[in-house]
Design a protein around this motif. Structure first.
Motif, PDB file in Angstrom:
ATOM      1  N   ALA A   1      34.946  31.676  12.377  1.00  0.00           N
ATOM      2  CA  ALA A   1      34.377  32.785  13.148  1.00  0.00           C
ATOM      3  C   ALA A   1      34.471  34.065  12.334  1.00  0.00           C
ATOM      4  CB  ALA A   1      35.115  32.935  14.473  1.00  0.00           C
TER       5      ALA A   1
ATOM      6  N   ASP B   1      30.737  43.820  18.418  1.00  0.00           N
ATOM      7  CA  ASP B   1      30.456  43.892  16.985  1.00  0.00           C
ATOM      8  C   ASP B   1      30.179  45.310  16.508  1.00  0.00           C
ATOM      9  OD1 ASP B   1      30.827  41.191  16.828  1.00  0.00           O
ATOM     10  OD2 ASP B   1      28.700  40.687  16.965  1.00  0.00           O
TER      11      ASP B   1
ATOM     12  N   ASN C   1      34.210  34.822  21.853  1.00  0.00           N
ATOM     13  CA  ASN C   1      33.619  33.678  22.559  1.00  0.00           C
ATOM     14  C   ASN C   1      34.467  32.424  22.426  1.00  0.00           C
ATOM     15  OD1 ASN C   1      31.419  35.177  23.461  1.00  0.00           O
ATOM     16  ND2 ASN C   1      30.178  34.714  21.647  1.00  0.00           N
ATOM     17  N   LEU C   2      35.121  32.263  21.273  1.00  0.00           N
ATOM     18  CA  LEU C   2      35.968  31.094  21.079  1.00  0.00           C
ATOM     19  C   LEU C   2      37.268  31.183  21.878  1.00  0.00           C
ATOM     20  CD1 LEU C   2      35.581  30.419  17.256  1.00  0.00           C
ATOM     21  CD2 LEU C   2      35.031  28.822  19.101  1.00  0.00           C
TER      22      LEU C   2
ATOM     23  N   ASP D   1      37.412  25.970  13.874  1.00  0.00           N
ATOM     24  CA  ASP D   1      36.290  26.779  14.367  1.00  0.00           C
ATOM     25  C   ASP D   1      36.661  28.256  14.369  1.00  0.00           C
ATOM     26  OD1 ASP D   1      34.716  24.532  14.827  1.00  0.00           O
ATOM     27  OD2 ASP D   1      35.505  24.265  16.864  1.00  0.00           O
TER      28      ASP D   1
ATOM     29  N   ARG E   1      32.389  37.189  13.052  1.00  0.00           N
ATOM     30  CA  ARG E   1      32.189  38.424  13.813  1.00  0.00           C
ATOM     31  C   ARG E   1      33.196  38.514  14.961  1.00  0.00           C
ATOM     32  NH1 ARG E   1      26.024  38.084  15.557  1.00  0.00           N
ATOM     33  NH2 ARG E   1      26.895  36.141  16.424  1.00  0.00           N
TER      34      ARG E   1
ATOM     35  N   SER F   1      32.578  39.147  17.952  1.00  0.00           N
ATOM     36  CA  SER F   1      32.012  38.466  19.120  1.00  0.00           C
ATOM     37  C   SER F   1      32.211  36.961  19.031  1.00  0.00           C
ATOM     38  CB  SER F   1      30.522  38.792  19.256  1.00  0.00           C
ATOM     39  OG  SER F   1      29.809  38.388  18.095  1.00  0.00           O
ATOM     40  N   ASP F   2      32.171  36.401  17.824  1.00  0.00           N
ATOM     41  CA  ASP F   2      32.418  34.970  17.662  1.00  0.00           C
ATOM     42  C   ASP F   2      33.873  34.643  18.032  1.00  0.00           C
ATOM     43  OD1 ASP F   2      29.819  34.607  16.726  1.00  0.00           O
ATOM     44  OD2 ASP F   2      30.423  34.987  14.644  1.00  0.00           O
TER      45      ASP F   2
ATOM     46  N   ARG G   1      27.992  41.201  23.134  1.00  0.00           N
ATOM     47  CA  ARG G   1      28.081  40.898  21.704  1.00  0.00           C
ATOM     48  C   ARG G   1      27.935  42.172  20.878  1.00  0.00           C
ATOM     49  NH1 ARG G   1      25.759  41.299  17.513  1.00  0.00           N
ATOM     50  NH2 ARG G   1      23.907  42.153  18.525  1.00  0.00           N
TER      51      ARG G   1
END
Length: 467
Positions: free
Chosen positions: A357, A443, A365-366, A353, A359, A361-362, A439
């Motif tokens: 990712a 980004d 979040n992970l 995962d 970005r 922000s991704d 976010r």
């Protein structure tokens, strides 16, 4: 071939050797011990690791004092004398637990904790205290074992030679008589120090106390010694005979914790694996070149405070969920450590995962749910260490590094208070708006305070219009 130093020329003037080794508060306390022992008519000895390391010219401030008599009475007399010499008149504390965080309230006293025939004295030295002095007193004793790997039954004896007989290895069975600063060495510890050998005192040593299996490796690797051949044969017999399995989880964990704190912990764990000791703790605990590189990198780059936990996380990194639970139970690990091991494993499973990712922000979040120790352990677990770099692992490492170095510190300047000034009532609408603001900040879409304000104005206006 051992690299133990030849200390023989240095053992003559031990009094001056101690004087140059110990800080002044320790010397002052030791002088008080000698005076109190003379007034009480008892013989006192420095024993154990301090004597060994004194002879090897290694630093050590763990002063264990064997008393041919009542150790608690002597410790109490020493505390009283130290009180008088330091201008205080505080009664010693007895039969209480003294934690490290409880020392501060007793800056002007001499706390004592006692158990059966033993006492621990902590003294802050001269005012203002610059060095805390720790002294451990124990009446000379012998130990007997009712069953294999059982805890010992203790009885007092009047002589130091019998007391030394219960020690784990000959190099730890040397005493220094404080009345005249002479060595007492009934079991050949000096010869083994000179030869660089770790030797048990009798054939049943590992049977009496299988934790000595771990200690044999610890001393061998710490001191650059070799386990004496007969002792090594006895150690292997104890392992094959299942004596490690007889140890309680707490005793095994205690020995492993001491190994994890050692400067040469990676070499010690490699030796544990070589001798089959790790597998005897649990078959899932394996050692290989990859793990050696990982732990050696930790030893080079991280502080002594961080290393033990990182070593443990790397040692259990590749275990399945079931194996992690089994190892945790075998060592009776606390809930926080178990959770951290599980989180590190979940992060390992979630690497695909992370690779997807795109970005910032991704990535945030992970990785944000994971504590930094899990992230740091994962970076050591994924690093190539001189081998051919795997593109996927390199990409994952880069994203974890980006998160730890930059993303975790990125915070919007504006928040709920500013949203309230825009007329949005407190409620569930706040969270999705704040998430979107974070976010955009991550980004690069809301880099300034003004950009944050403009975004919040649009989002709040939309929320209000929706009712």
């Amino acid at each position: 071939m051992s690299d133990a130093p030849n200390f023989q020329p240095h053992i003559q003037n031990l009094k001056s050797k101690i004087a140059t080794r110990l800080p002044a508060p320790y010397q002052q306390a030791l002088d008080v011990v000698i005076g109190a022992a003379q007034r009480s008519g008892v013989a006192v000895y420095l024993v154990g690791g301090f004597v060994r390391d004194l002879l090897l010219d290694r630093p050590n401030l763990d002063l264990d004092i064997a008393v041919e008599g009542d150790a608690v009475a002597l410790a109490t007399a020493v505390a009283t004398s130290l009180d008088t010499s330091n201008g205080a008149a505080t009664a010693p504390l007895t039969n209480s637990k003294l934690r490290a965080d409880a020392i501060r309230p007793y800056q002007n006293s001499k706390p004592i904790t006692t158990t059966f025939g033993t006492a621990k004295l902590i003294w802050p030295g001269d005012d203002p205290p610059t060095t805390l002095v720790y002294l451990d007193f124990a009446s000379t004793r012998q130990e007997s074992y009712a069953a294999l790997a059982a805890l010992p039954t203790v009885s007092f004896v009047p002589d130091i030679a019998t007391d030394l007989r219960r020690r784990d290895f000959t190099i730890n069975a040397i005493a220094l008589r404080l009345a005249d600063y002479t060595l007492v060495d009934p079991y050949g510890g000096l010869a083994d120090l000179s030869a660089g050998l770790t030797r048990v005192l009798h054939p049943a040593s590992f049977v009496d106390d299988p934790t000595r299996i771990f200690r044999a490796v610890r001393y061998e690797q710490r001191l650059g010694f070799a386990i004496e051949p007969t002792t090594l044969s006895l150690l292997r017999e104890a392992i094959s005979g299942g004596l490690i399995e007889r140890l309680s989880p707490d005793r095994v964990r205690h020995e492993l914790e001491k190994l994890l704190r050692e400067e040469r912990a990676p070499a010690m764990f490699a030796r544990l694996a070589e001798l089959g000791i790790l597998a005897a703790v649990d078959p899932a605990l394996r050692w290989d070149e990859q793990l050696r590189h990982q732990t050696e990198a930790v030893a080079l780059a991280e502080s002594p405070i961080q290393r033990p936990l990182l070593y443990l996380l790397l040692l259990t990194y590749r275990l399945s969920d079931e194996e992690q639970r089994r190892v945790s139970d075998r060592l009776n690990l606390d809930a926080d450590t178990r959770t951290l091991m599980q989180q590190t494993r979940q992060l390992r499973i979630g690497i695909p995962d992370l690779l997807r990712a795109a970005r910032p922000s991704d990535i945030y979040n992970l990785l944000h749910p994971y504590p930094d120790a899990a992230l740091l352990a994962t970076t050591y677990a994924l690093a190539p260490y001189g081998g051919a770099s795997v593109n996927a692992l390199a990409a994952a490492l880069g994203k974890i590094d980006l998160y730890r170095r930059e993303l975790v510190a990125i915070k919007p300047e504006l928040g709920g208070a500013y949203m309230a000034t825009l007329g949005l009532p407190q409620g569930k609408a706040y969270k999705p708006i704040l998430d979107e603001l974070r976010r955009a900040k991550l980004d690069g879409e809301a880099l300034t305070r003004e950009a944050e304000a403009a975004l919040l104005q649009r989002l709040v206006a939309a929320a209000i219009s929706r009712g």
